[in-house]
Design a protein around this motif. Structure first.
Motif, short mmCIF file in Angstrom:
data_model
loop_
_atom_site.label_atom_id
_atom_site.label_comp_id
_atom_site.label_asym_id
_atom_site.label_seq_id
_atom_site.Cartn_x
_atom_site.Cartn_y
_atom_site.Cartn_z
N MET A 105 2.74 3.11 -20.68
CA MET A 105 1.33 3.39 -20.43
C MET A 105 1.00 3.04 -18.99
SD MET A 105 0.19 4.58 -23.30
CE MET A 105 -1.60 4.55 -23.13
N VAL A 153 -10.12 12.43 -29.98
CA VAL A 153 -9.13 11.71 -30.78
C VAL A 153 -7.87 11.52 -29.94
CG1 VAL A 153 -7.70 11.81 -32.85
CG2 VAL A 153 -10.01 12.71 -32.93
N VAL A 154 -7.22 10.37 -30.10
CA VAL A 154 -5.95 10.15 -29.42
C VAL A 154 -4.85 10.85 -30.20
CG1 VAL A 154 -4.33 8.42 -28.56
CG2 VAL A 154 -6.77 7.91 -28.63
N SER A 155 -4.52 12.07 -29.78
CA SER A 155 -3.38 12.76 -30.37
C SER A 155 -2.74 13.57 -29.25
CB SER A 155 -3.82 13.66 -31.53
OG SER A 155 -4.68 14.67 -31.07
N GLU A 175 -9.40 10.27 -26.27
CA GLU A 175 -10.70 9.82 -26.74
C GLU A 175 -11.41 9.16 -25.56
OE1 GLU A 175 -10.37 6.90 -29.85
OE2 GLU A 175 -9.43 5.41 -28.54
N LEU A 189 -14.78 6.66 -24.72
CA LEU A 189 -15.85 5.78 -25.22
C LEU A 189 -16.88 5.66 -24.11
CD1 LEU A 189 -16.61 3.77 -27.57
CD2 LEU A 189 -15.54 2.01 -26.17
N GLU A 232 -6.52 4.72 -19.63
CA GLU A 232 -5.16 4.33 -20.07
C GLU A 232 -4.48 5.61 -20.52
OE1 GLU A 232 -5.15 1.16 -22.96
OE2 GLU A 232 -6.67 0.04 -21.81
N SER A 277 -0.71 7.91 -21.31
CA SER A 277 0.73 7.90 -21.59
C SER A 277 1.50 8.73 -20.57
CB SER A 277 0.98 8.43 -23.01
OG SER A 277 0.50 9.76 -23.10
N SER A 334 -14.53 4.80 -20.96
CA SER A 334 -13.19 4.25 -21.21
C SER A 334 -12.37 5.31 -21.93
CB SER A 334 -13.28 2.99 -22.07
OG SER A 334 -14.09 2.03 -21.43
N ILE A 335 -11.22 5.61 -21.37
CA ILE A 335 -10.42 6.74 -21.88
C ILE A 335 -9.06 6.26 -22.37
CG2 ILE A 335 -9.25 8.88 -21.18
CD1 ILE A 335 -11.58 9.29 -19.17
N HIS A 336 -8.71 6.68 -23.58
CA HIS A 336 -7.33 6.55 -24.08
C HIS A 336 -6.73 7.94 -24.12
CE1 HIS A 336 -8.49 2.64 -26.37
NE2 HIS A 336 -7.97 2.35 -25.20
#
Lengths: 293, 103
Positions: free
Chosen positions: B1, B25-27, B32, B34, B49, B51, B78-80
């Motif tokens: 990450m 959604v984190v896929s 996602e 926030l 953050e 991958s 905030s991003i995943h």
């Protein structure tokens, strides 16, 4: 003609919003709490702010219900430590502040393998908490219509529920198709054969076998209406008595007597006189199934 | 990450999120985001953050473009990310802001 939004295509959050009365949902341990998985972080895998499950309470047709909705798109809806703790917590809340029912939108392949033992423990904690809620007189209704279906430990959890509402697109099983193929070989089960997968695990065969109690169209309105009907019927938990267990045992014993020619939904439907079951619209299927049973 | 933070000047104040609002959604190929209240009405903040390693400059270009074209003052994002393309990143951010304005 506009159609109601697909349940299968909706995210967990959209499902909750579509099922409940507008504006009534209050989420617990929401995304702002940042209760993310320490295990995924340690492995360098992406985490999610809600760890793949939405829990909270709201109103459905005016009645207070608890809602649990797994997000199948995040790691296959798999149950990790935090994810499981949120579900367990919701059932424990159901015991201390009893709602009319718990609505459980299951969309999961089972245990999150990254979290191994923590995930397995979480599944057993969910089962125990679910039983406690049922013992307290609160019915638990599973909705199964997401892309991941309900498999592994969550397949068992679905069958512990007092009603299982499925769409034809939904799937329910213990070992998933890929697992069966890996363990028993492609001759036993070809996981790439989509029609076979649905003839064995899909909503129509589960409804035929009685494992799903309701079959509905794949849309949010139909799933909501099924829950509204359960509420209106005053449905409580299925009593955990010797009589219900014996009835269940008798049903399973009758099934073991079936001959080897019954291998999937189609062979069963042929025998029941529902040869074109796979092609029927949901309403027609439900009507015909009632006629032959 | 890989993770990084970015703070940018914001053109106009955004709708205040009542509570933290989550979109997406984190896929695989998705993310996602926030949205929460940020510290300053004339700035917006991003925490990412992802991958996908080595794309910080692309992220900065996409986020700068987003901040310049939306009302995002006083907001914190905030991003995943699980490998979303720049087009998907822009779309999810715009949807998140829209969901605040018309929940």
């Amino acid at each position: 003609m506009t159609r109601a939004p697909s349940y299968r295509e909706a995210t967990a959050r959209h499902r909750v919003a579509g099922l409940l009365d507008a504006g009534t949902f209050v989420e617990w341990v929401g995304p702002g709490a940042r209760a993310t998985s320490p295990h995924l972080a340690a492995l360098g895998s992406p985490v999610s702010f809600d760890d793949g499950v939405v829990v909270g309470e709201g109103r459905l047709a005016g009645e207070r219900v608890l809602v649990i909705a797994q997000e199948g798109l995040f790691n296959g809806g798999a149950v990790g430590e935090v994810h499981g703790a949120k579900i367990r917590g919701a059932f424990e809340r159901a015991c201390t502040q009893p709602p009319r029912a718990v609505v459980f939108c299951i969309d999961s392949g089972g245990v999150r393998l990254h979290e191994a033992n923590a995930g397995l423990l979480a599944i057993s904690e969910i089962m125990r908490a679910l039983f406690a809620a049922q013992s307290a007189g609160i019915p638990v209704w599973a909705l199964v219509g997401g892309s991941c279906g309900a498999f592994g430990g969550m397949g068992i959890v679905a069958r512990l529920c007092d009603a299982v509402v499925m769409s034809e697109e939904g799937r329910l099983g213990l070992s998933g198709p890929e697992v069966i193929e890996t363990v028993k070989g492609v001759e036993e089960f070809d996981a790439r054969d989509r029609a076979l997968v649905w003839r064995v695990t899909g909503g129509k065969i589960r409804r035929t076998l009685g494992e799903a109690t309701h079959l509905v169209e794949d849309n949010l309105v139909a799933f909501r209406e099924a829950v509204v009907a359960l509420l209106a019927a005053g449905q409580g938990p299925v009593p955990f008595t010797l009589e219900t267990l014996q009835a269940s045992q008798a049903r399973l014993e009758a099934r073991t007597a079936w001959d080897a020619a019954l291998r999937d939904g189609q062979s069963l439907w042929d025998r029941l006189g529902l040869a074109d079951a796979a092609l029927m619209e949901t309403e027609q299927f439900n009507r015909r199934l009632q006629e032959v049973s | 990450m890989e993770s990084f933070d970015l703070e940018l000047p914001a053109r106009a104040p955004g709708a205040a999120p009542g509570t933290a609002a989550l979109y997406g959604v984190v896929s695989s190929g998705n993310l996602e985001v926030l949205v929460e209240a940020g510290p300053s009405p004339d700035r917006c903040r991003f925490h990412v953050e992802t991958s996908a390693h080595g794309f910080t400059d692309v992220w900065q270009a996409v986020l700068a473009d987003f901040a310049a074209s939306h009302r995002v003052g006083g907001l914190s994002f905030s991003i995943h990310d699980a490998g979303a393309t720049p087009a998907v990143v822009s779309l999810r951010l715009a949807q998140a802001v829209q969901s605040l304005e018309a929940p």
